[in-house]
Design a protein around this motif. Sequence first.
Motif, PDB file in Angstrom:
ATOM      1  N   ALA A 188       0.863  -1.190   0.000  1.00  0.00           N
ATOM      2  CA  ALA A 188       0.000   0.000   0.000  1.00  0.00           C
ATOM      3  C   ALA A 188       0.896   1.235   0.000  1.00  0.00           C
ATOM      4  CB  ALA A 188      -0.897   0.005   1.232  1.00  0.00           C
ATOM      5  N   ARG A 189       0.570   2.212  -0.818  1.00  0.00           N
ATOM      6  CA  ARG A 189       1.383   3.431  -0.900  1.00  0.00           C
ATOM      7  C   ARG A 189       0.483   4.644  -1.059  1.00  0.00           C
ATOM      8  NH1 ARG A 189       4.458   0.740   1.131  1.00  0.00           N
ATOM      9  NH2 ARG A 189       6.389  -0.183   0.365  1.00  0.00           N
ATOM     10  N   VAL A 215      -3.264  10.053  -2.365  1.00  0.00           N
ATOM     11  CA  VAL A 215      -4.325   9.046  -2.463  1.00  0.00           C
ATOM     12  C   VAL A 215      -3.736   7.694  -2.067  1.00  0.00           C
ATOM     13  CG1 VAL A 215      -5.981   7.896  -3.970  1.00  0.00           C
ATOM     14  CG2 VAL A 215      -5.482  10.326  -4.301  1.00  0.00           C
ATOM     15  N   GLU A 216      -4.317   7.090  -1.050  1.00  0.00           N
ATOM     16  CA  GLU A 216      -3.838   5.794  -0.583  1.00  0.00           C
ATOM     17  C   GLU A 216      -4.261   4.716  -1.584  1.00  0.00           C
ATOM     18  OE1 GLU A 216      -1.719   3.471   2.172  1.00  0.00           O
ATOM     19  OE2 GLU A 216      -1.896   5.634   2.033  1.00  0.00           O
ATOM     20  N   ARG A 217      -3.268   4.055  -2.167  1.00  0.00           N
ATOM     21  CA  ARG A 217      -3.516   2.930  -3.072  1.00  0.00           C
ATOM     22  C   ARG A 217      -3.107   1.661  -2.338  1.00  0.00           C
ATOM     23  NH1 ARG A 217      -7.071   4.873  -6.641  1.00  0.00           N
ATOM     24  NH2 ARG A 217      -6.333   6.778  -7.649  1.00  0.00           N
ATOM     25  N   THR A 218      -4.057   0.773  -2.138  1.00  0.00           N
ATOM     26  CA  THR A 218      -3.804  -0.369  -1.255  1.00  0.00           C
ATOM     27  C   THR A 218      -3.183  -1.559  -1.978  1.00  0.00           C
ATOM     28  OG1 THR A 218      -6.081  -1.094  -1.587  1.00  0.00           O
ATOM     29  CG2 THR A 218      -5.634   0.242   0.362  1.00  0.00           C
ATOM     30  N   GLU A 244       7.759   5.199 -12.955  1.00  0.00           N
ATOM     31  CA  GLU A 244       8.780   4.714 -12.005  1.00  0.00           C
ATOM     32  C   GLU A 244       9.114   5.743 -10.914  1.00  0.00           C
ATOM     33  OE1 GLU A 244      11.265   1.435 -11.138  1.00  0.00           O
ATOM     34  OE2 GLU A 244      10.036   1.527 -12.942  1.00  0.00           O
ATOM     35  N   ASN A 245       9.164   7.031 -11.286  1.00  0.00           N
ATOM     36  CA  ASN A 245       9.586   8.077 -10.343  1.00  0.00           C
ATOM     37  C   ASN A 245       8.424   8.808  -9.675  1.00  0.00           C
ATOM     38  OD1 ASN A 245      12.275   7.547 -10.749  1.00  0.00           O
ATOM     39  ND2 ASN A 245      12.544   9.124 -12.320  1.00  0.00           N
ATOM     40  N   THR A 246       7.203   8.293  -9.805  1.00  0.00           N
ATOM     41  CA  THR A 246       6.052   8.921  -9.144  1.00  0.00           C
ATOM     42  C   THR A 246       6.331   9.022  -7.636  1.00  0.00           C
ATOM     43  OG1 THR A 246       4.547   7.937 -10.748  1.00  0.00           O
ATOM     44  CG2 THR A 246       3.575   8.728  -8.687  1.00  0.00           C
ATOM     45  N   PRO A 247       6.170  10.220  -7.022  1.00  0.00           N
ATOM     46  CA  PRO A 247       6.438  10.312  -5.591  1.00  0.00           C
ATOM     47  C   PRO A 247       5.347   9.632  -4.752  1.00  0.00           C
ATOM     48  CG  PRO A 247       5.704  12.447  -6.436  1.00  0.00           C
ATOM     49  CD  PRO A 247       5.835  11.521  -7.618  1.00  0.00           C
ATOM     50  N   VAL A 248       5.778   8.887  -3.760  1.00  0.00           N
ATOM     51  CA  VAL A 248       4.837   8.275  -2.821  1.00  0.00           C
ATOM     52  C   VAL A 248       5.253   8.627  -1.400  1.00  0.00           C
ATOM     53  CG1 VAL A 248       4.152   6.369  -4.330  1.00  0.00           C
ATOM     54  CG2 VAL A 248       6.089   6.053  -2.781  1.00  0.00           C
ATOM     55  N   SER A 249       4.274   8.627  -0.518  1.00  0.00           N
ATOM     56  CA  SER A 249       4.532   8.922   0.895  1.00  0.00           C
ATOM     57  C   SER A 249       4.868   7.641   1.627  1.00  0.00           C
ATOM     58  CB  SER A 249       3.288   9.559   1.526  1.00  0.00           C
ATOM     59  OG  SER A 249       3.424   9.564   2.936  1.00  0.00           O
ATOM     60  N   MET A 250       5.961   7.660   2.387  1.00  0.00           N
ATOM     61  CA  MET A 250       6.322   6.540   3.259  1.00  0.00           C
ATOM     62  C   MET A 250       6.229   6.973   4.723  1.00  0.00           C
ATOM     63  SD  MET A 250       6.744   4.319   0.970  1.00  0.00           S
ATOM     64  CE  MET A 250       7.066   3.041   2.149  1.00  0.00           C
TER      65      MET A 250
END
Length: 301
Positions: free
Chosen positions: A164-165, A180-183, A207-213
């Motif tokens: 999930a990201r 947007v949380e993608r599970t 590939e370089n799409t930013p995601v929250s960790m």
Amino acid sequence: MKPTLFVLAAGMGSRYGGLKQLDGLGPNGETIMDYSIFDAIRGGFGKVVFVIRESFEADFREKILKKYENMIPVEVVFQELDKLPEGFTLSEDRVKPWGTNHAVLMGKDAIDEPFAVINADDFYGMESFKILGDFLKSVDNKQNEYCMIGYRVGNTLSESGSVARGVCETDANGYLTSVVERTYVIRDTDGKIKYKDENDNLVELAENTPVSMNMWGFTPEYFDYSEKQFVDFLNENQTNPKSEFFIPWAVDRLISNGVVKVKVLDTPSKWFGVTYADDRASVVAKINELIDKGEYPSKLF
């Protein structure tokens, strides 16, 4: 003033079956959290605050905090289900924790300076702590200028299954417009990264799409905003015993209302963690690889 690192560790006792099971992944039994503290110290942070559950305080102090006591000042605060705003009482059917932003609220009396928020069990990487530390030093004595470390989605996947990201969108100046949380995010058999949308269709992600960790930077007025928002959240979700007050929920509302700006800071760091049991061997190998490259000493503390 040096920034503070705020570590969300209240889930540890239950998730690991007690701290005795806190997994040693480094060559001398280091935990993932040990690497975060080490990186924070060399990234210029001046204090670490841990939010835990009171039931495992003694265990935590003995097994975890002792390692750091000569390296950096540490404090402990507690997240409990009954820590609610005035006028609210805990319902009998509530057993799930209130979520990450409730955990953040527990730090209000311990933190007066710019601060970072991280998960205890994620390996974030040296560069990310340096980028975050530099940003937080730049906003000392400012307000409403926050940041989020944006990991490139390709650097955050598990080889053992989907993850999930929080997929982020930014404006032309690099400020966060939505998370947007993608599970279900996975590298497909064709080598491309895809997520499942609301209709269970697979949608490709660059590939370089930013995601929250869950690696954020805030200044102290965020606590006041969060207190007000928690009241709103409780009023909206009183009847749902599984609802959680997440950091993205709170941040998204502040952005939508024009109260704050959140800069998405790109990092070249590769995130890793033990999402699945099968991930453990690969995490151990990745840590050893970083030691071989000279990024970490074989013994941290």
